[in-house]
Design an enzyme around this catalytic site. Structure first.
Site, PDB file in Angstrom:
ATOM      1  N   ASP A  25       0.815  -1.223   0.000  1.00 38.71           N
ATOM      2  CA  ASP A  25       0.000   0.000   0.000  1.00 38.71           C
ATOM      3  C   ASP A  25       0.846   1.270   0.000  1.00 38.71           C
ATOM      4  O   ASP A  25       0.493   2.259   0.656  1.00 38.71           O
ATOM      5  CB  ASP A  25      -0.945   0.040   1.218  1.00 38.71           C
ATOM      6  CG  ASP A  25      -1.727  -1.245   1.367  1.00 38.71           C
ATOM      7  OD1 ASP A  25      -2.235  -1.726   0.339  1.00 38.71           O
ATOM      8  OD2 ASP A  25      -1.800  -1.781   2.489  1.00 38.71           O
ATOM      9  N   LYS A  28       2.341   1.728  -5.367  1.00 34.36           N
ATOM     10  CA  LYS A  28       2.972   1.108  -6.550  1.00 34.36           C
ATOM     11  C   LYS A  28       2.157   1.427  -7.802  1.00 34.36           C
ATOM     12  O   LYS A  28       2.703   1.661  -8.864  1.00 34.36           O
ATOM     13  CB  LYS A  28       3.010  -0.421  -6.402  1.00 34.36           C
ATOM     14  CG  LYS A  28       4.047  -0.945  -5.455  1.00 34.36           C
ATOM     15  CD  LYS A  28       4.084  -2.470  -5.463  1.00 34.36           C
ATOM     16  CE  LYS A  28       2.865  -3.114  -4.889  1.00 34.36           C
ATOM     17  NZ  LYS A  28       2.704  -3.126  -3.451  1.00 34.36           N
ATOM     18  N   GLY A  52      -4.793  -4.949  -4.259  1.00 36.51           N
ATOM     19  CA  GLY A  52      -5.877  -4.124  -4.789  1.00 36.51           C
ATOM     20  C   GLY A  52      -5.321  -2.830  -5.331  1.00 36.51           C
ATOM     21  O   GLY A  52      -4.491  -2.205  -4.691  1.00 36.51           O
ATOM     22  N   HIS A  53      -5.706  -2.479  -6.551  1.00 40.12           N
ATOM     23  CA  HIS A  53      -5.325  -1.162  -7.054  1.00 40.12           C
ATOM     24  C   HIS A  53      -6.549  -0.528  -7.691  1.00 40.12           C
ATOM     25  O   HIS A  53      -7.397  -1.215  -8.258  1.00 40.12           O
ATOM     26  CB  HIS A  53      -4.141  -1.227  -8.017  1.00 40.12           C
ATOM     27  CG  HIS A  53      -4.262  -2.311  -9.046  1.00 40.12           C
ATOM     28  ND1 HIS A  53      -3.646  -3.528  -8.907  1.00 40.12           N
ATOM     29  CD2 HIS A  53      -4.948  -2.360 -10.195  1.00 40.12           C
ATOM     30  CE1 HIS A  53      -3.946  -4.285  -9.945  1.00 40.12           C
ATOM     31  NE2 HIS A  53      -4.739  -3.604 -10.743  1.00 40.12           N
ATOM     32  N   GLN A 258       1.881  -6.591  -2.754  1.00 41.10           N
ATOM     33  CA  GLN A 258       2.186  -6.519  -1.313  1.00 41.10           C
ATOM     34  C   GLN A 258       3.528  -5.795  -1.094  1.00 41.10           C
ATOM     35  O   GLN A 258       3.900  -4.956  -1.892  1.00 41.10           O
ATOM     36  CB  GLN A 258       2.193  -7.908  -0.664  1.00 41.10           C
ATOM     37  CG  GLN A 258       0.807  -8.470  -0.423  1.00 41.10           C
ATOM     38  CD  GLN A 258       0.183  -9.070  -1.659  1.00 41.10           C
ATOM     39  OE1 GLN A 258       0.816  -9.774  -2.401  1.00 41.10           O
ATOM     40  NE2 GLN A 258      -1.084  -8.790  -1.885  1.00 41.10           N
ATOM     41  N   ARG A 372      -5.957   1.472   7.853  1.00 36.01           N
ATOM     42  CA  ARG A 372      -4.588   0.947   7.930  1.00 36.01           C
ATOM     43  C   ARG A 372      -3.922   1.467   9.186  1.00 36.01           C
ATOM     44  O   ARG A 372      -4.110   2.628   9.547  1.00 36.01           O
ATOM     45  CB  ARG A 372      -3.791   1.413   6.709  1.00 36.01           C
ATOM     46  CG  ARG A 372      -4.293   0.808   5.428  1.00 36.01           C
ATOM     47  CD  ARG A 372      -3.517   1.354   4.240  1.00 36.01           C
ATOM     48  NE  ARG A 372      -4.031   0.814   2.993  1.00 36.01           N
ATOM     49  CZ  ARG A 372      -4.087   1.476   1.846  1.00 36.01           C
ATOM     50  NH1 ARG A 372      -3.651   2.720   1.781  1.00 36.01           N
ATOM     51  NH2 ARG A 372      -4.569   0.907   0.774  1.00 36.01           N
TER      52      ARG A 372
HETATM   53  P1  IMP Z   1      -3.274 -12.802   3.033  1.00 33.77           P
HETATM   54  O1  IMP Z   1      -2.322 -12.353   1.987  1.00 33.77           O
HETATM   55  O2  IMP Z   1      -4.718 -12.529   2.684  1.00 33.77           O
HETATM   56  O3  IMP Z   1      -3.059 -14.227   3.452  1.00 33.77           O
HETATM   57  O4  IMP Z   1      -3.019 -11.927   4.357  1.00 33.77           O
HETATM   58  C1  IMP Z   1      -1.830 -12.042   5.122  1.00 33.77           C
HETATM   59  C2  IMP Z   1      -1.380 -10.690   5.645  1.00 33.77           C
HETATM   60  O5  IMP Z   1      -0.935  -9.866   4.578  1.00 33.77           O
HETATM   61  C3  IMP Z   1      -2.475  -9.889   6.345  1.00 33.77           C
HETATM   62  O6  IMP Z   1      -1.901  -9.172   7.408  1.00 33.77           O
HETATM   63  C4  IMP Z   1      -2.964  -8.933   5.279  1.00 33.77           C
HETATM   64  O7  IMP Z   1      -3.543  -7.765   5.812  1.00 33.77           O
HETATM   65  C5  IMP Z   1      -1.651  -8.627   4.557  1.00 33.77           C
HETATM   66  N1  IMP Z   1      -1.862  -8.248   3.157  1.00 33.77           N
HETATM   67  C6  IMP Z   1      -2.135  -9.055   2.122  1.00 33.77           C
HETATM   68  N2  IMP Z   1      -2.237  -8.354   0.983  1.00 33.77           N
HETATM   69  C7  IMP Z   1      -2.001  -7.080   1.303  1.00 33.77           C
HETATM   70  C8  IMP Z   1      -1.923  -5.873   0.522  1.00 33.77           C
HETATM   71  O8  IMP Z   1      -2.091  -5.847  -0.702  1.00 33.77           O
HETATM   72  N3  IMP Z   1      -1.640  -4.743   1.226  1.00 33.77           N
HETATM   73  C9  IMP Z   1      -1.414  -4.737   2.564  1.00 33.77           C
HETATM   74  N4  IMP Z   1      -1.470  -5.835   3.323  1.00 33.77           N
HETATM   75  C10 IMP Z   1      -1.753  -6.997   2.695  1.00 33.77           C
END
Ligand code: IMP
Length: 511
Positions: A25, A28, A52-53, A258, A372
């Site tokens: 976040d 990017k 997500g974008h 991520q 966040r």
């Molecule tokens: P998962 O990827 O859904 O398994 O989540 C694992 C951890 O990564 C959690 O703490 C999510 O909030 C974090 N996370 C996953 N994708 C994102 C992202 O795109 N941005 C920020 N945090 C993320």
């Protein structure tokens, strides 16, 4: 802007990667969009619908999770690729294609790797049950990411190409479901959780549920091997071979997902996602070698940073109170607006300062809508990320602090926990750490030592050159460069392309 970036930052590079050096976040998307005009091919290699974008279609903003933001450049002849390292949920791809159709936007050059890992209903069920049963231990996005990657390393996963070969699909699906049914029979013996979760729209509103088998194999096969195969089958191909062939010949832009600190390999396990969000994971996830990447640009939010989900965050404003507040059931950034007031950015109460930063910075999870968590820029964590991602960075969101009277940056940590063995060495109270440790057992006892800098008290989003920036903002940029041994090549002062300051690349050219 495009030529400036090309001349000063990209220079002769043919393969460029955008990654995040923090917890995701960091913005990017803006830079992927900016460089998409330069690139011939835009490729994603890790993560899945947890990312997500925002893509603006007409006047409406849509959050896309899987299709790269470069899709808006399809009409200009650019290829968009979803690589082998991605966990791909066909339902999400189809939904995003529907949105593009509705807006009459073409996606003729979208290609999906035949080796992308296939997300199936059981992955979403497993992800959500585990989180519910553990009291949201990780705070996942609930998109089935972890269980799908687990199936891959557990050697029982399916790949996207399987949906095109019905017999293979059925055989592999049976074997995979047998595993999940065994685990679920312990986690949820009376199937109540499974049934409830499967009523979610992400799981076809209950269509996959079977009262006797738990998962209705026939319905899944029909949906995947007929409906989804019919819709996306023609886009499935050997994208790795194509990209390998393009290296050095075409301009390739790799879009990270991520952030480094959430990487399964480099992040503070278990508070991570399940893919390797570093440049190494990204290159591998599209099927090329790291050494094929000419330039890695690591995005860094400054002078604050954010984290979504559970896990240590030493510089968090408002500490534990803030963490709990952001994770409270049903909490959204819209709900917390009631706590905001003018000038809160200067308030002595850190928790309230955090709320102000979230509001000014619009810090709401794109995939989950959660507020966040916010904290000060943490240089030990940045020193750690750049060990793998390299030292070229882009700073974003500096304008959020335009009205702040003081800035705090974490320079180092002092360890405050119990004696902790690390092989022969024992970490003791009072030890100073300059580079962040990966182990959350250490990280959670790290107390930041802050460097204090004055704020610049000036609106900056209209500024276009480095020289015009307030001296105090430039001091901050150069402080970060000096202390973290990074090179700041671009600075972002707002969401628009023009709100970007280009400083230059490795040769040190300054505009
Ligand atoms: P998962 O990827 O859904 O398994 O989540 C694992 C951890 O990564 C959690 O703490 C999510 O909030 C974090 N996370 C996953 N994708 C994102 C992202 O795109 N941005 C920020 N945090 C993320």
């Amino acid at each position: 802007m495009d030529t400036l970036v090309q001349n000063k930052v990209l220079k002769d590079a043919m393969t460029v990667a955008i990654v995040c050096n923090q917890f995701g976040d960091t913005g990017k998307g803006k830079f992927v969009d900016l460089l998409s005009t330069w690139a011939d091919v835009i490729a994603r290699g890790t993560g899945g619908a947890n990312a997500g974008h925002t893509i603006k279609i007409g006047s409406v903003e849509h959050v896309f999770h899987l299709i790269p933001s470069g899709i808006l450049h399809d009409r200009a002849g650019k290829y968009n690729i979803i690589g082998r390292g991605v966990v791909l949920d066909p339902r999400v791809v189809v939904k995003e294609l529907d949105l593009l159709d509705k807006a009459s936007l073409p996606y003729e050059r979208l290609r999906l790797s035949m080796n992308a890992k296939l997300v199936l209903p059981q992955h979403l069920v497993m992800d959500r049950i585990k989180e519910a049963k553990s009291g949201k231990e990780i705070g996942t996005t609930g998109r089935g990411i972890g269980p799908c990657y687990e199936d891959h390393t557990g050697r029982r996963g399916l790949v996207l190409n399987d949906i095109l070969n019905r017999d293979v699909f059925v055989r592999k699906l049976k074997r995979n479901l047998a595993h999940h049914n065994t685990v679920l029979s312990t986690l949820d013996p009376d199937m109540q959780f499974t049934k409830k979760i499967m009523e979610h729209e992400h799981l076809a509103n209950g269509a996959y549920f079977s009262q006797t088998q738990r998962f209705d194999l026939d319905v899944i096969v029909e949906m995947y091997a007929t409906t989804y195969a019919g819709r996306i089958g023609a886009m499935i191909t050997d994208t790795e071979a194509r990209l390998r062939d393009y290296v050095g010949r075409k301009k390739i832009l790799l879009e990270g997902a991520q952030g480094y600190l959430l990487s399964v390999d480099y992040g503070s396990h278990p508070y991570v996602t399940s893919s390797d969000a570093s440049i190494e994971g990204l290159a591998k996830g599209v099927g090329i070698r790291v050494r094929d990447v000419d330039l890695v640009l690591g995005i860094v939010k400054a002078p604050y940073m954010t984290r979504v989900g559970v896990g240590p965050f030493p510089t968090e404003y408002g500490g534990e109170r803030s963490e709990k507040h952001c994770q409270a059931e049903g909490m959204t950034i819209d709900l917390e607006q009631e706590l905001y007031f003018d000038n809160a950015l200067h308030h002595d109460n850190e928790f309230l300062r955090g709320i102000a930063i979230r509001k000014i910075g619009g810090e709401k999870g794109a995939t989950t809508g959660r507020p966040r968590r916010v904290g000060r820029l943490d240089l030990p964590l940045l020193r750690y990320s750049t060990q793998t991602n390299g030292n070229k960075v882009i700073l974003t969101k500096l304008d959020v602090f335009d009205d702040a009277d003081k800035i705090e940056i974490c320079k180092a940590y002092v360890y405050k926990g119990p004696a902790y063995r690390m092989g022969k060495y024992t970490l003791k109270q009072g030890h100073i750490l300059f580079c962040a440790p990966q182990d959350p057992e250490i990280l959670k006892h790290c107390e930041p030592i802050y460097g204090k800098l004055p704020g610049w008290n000036q609106k900056t989003p209209g500024i276009r050159t480095y020289e015009e920036l307030p001296q105090k903002m430039r001091d901050l940029v150069e402080y970060i460069e000096r202390k973290a041994k990074v090179e700041v090549v671009m600075i972002s002062l707002g969401p628009e392309r023009e709100q970007t300051i280009v400083r230059g690349g490795a040769a040190g050219i300054r505009s």
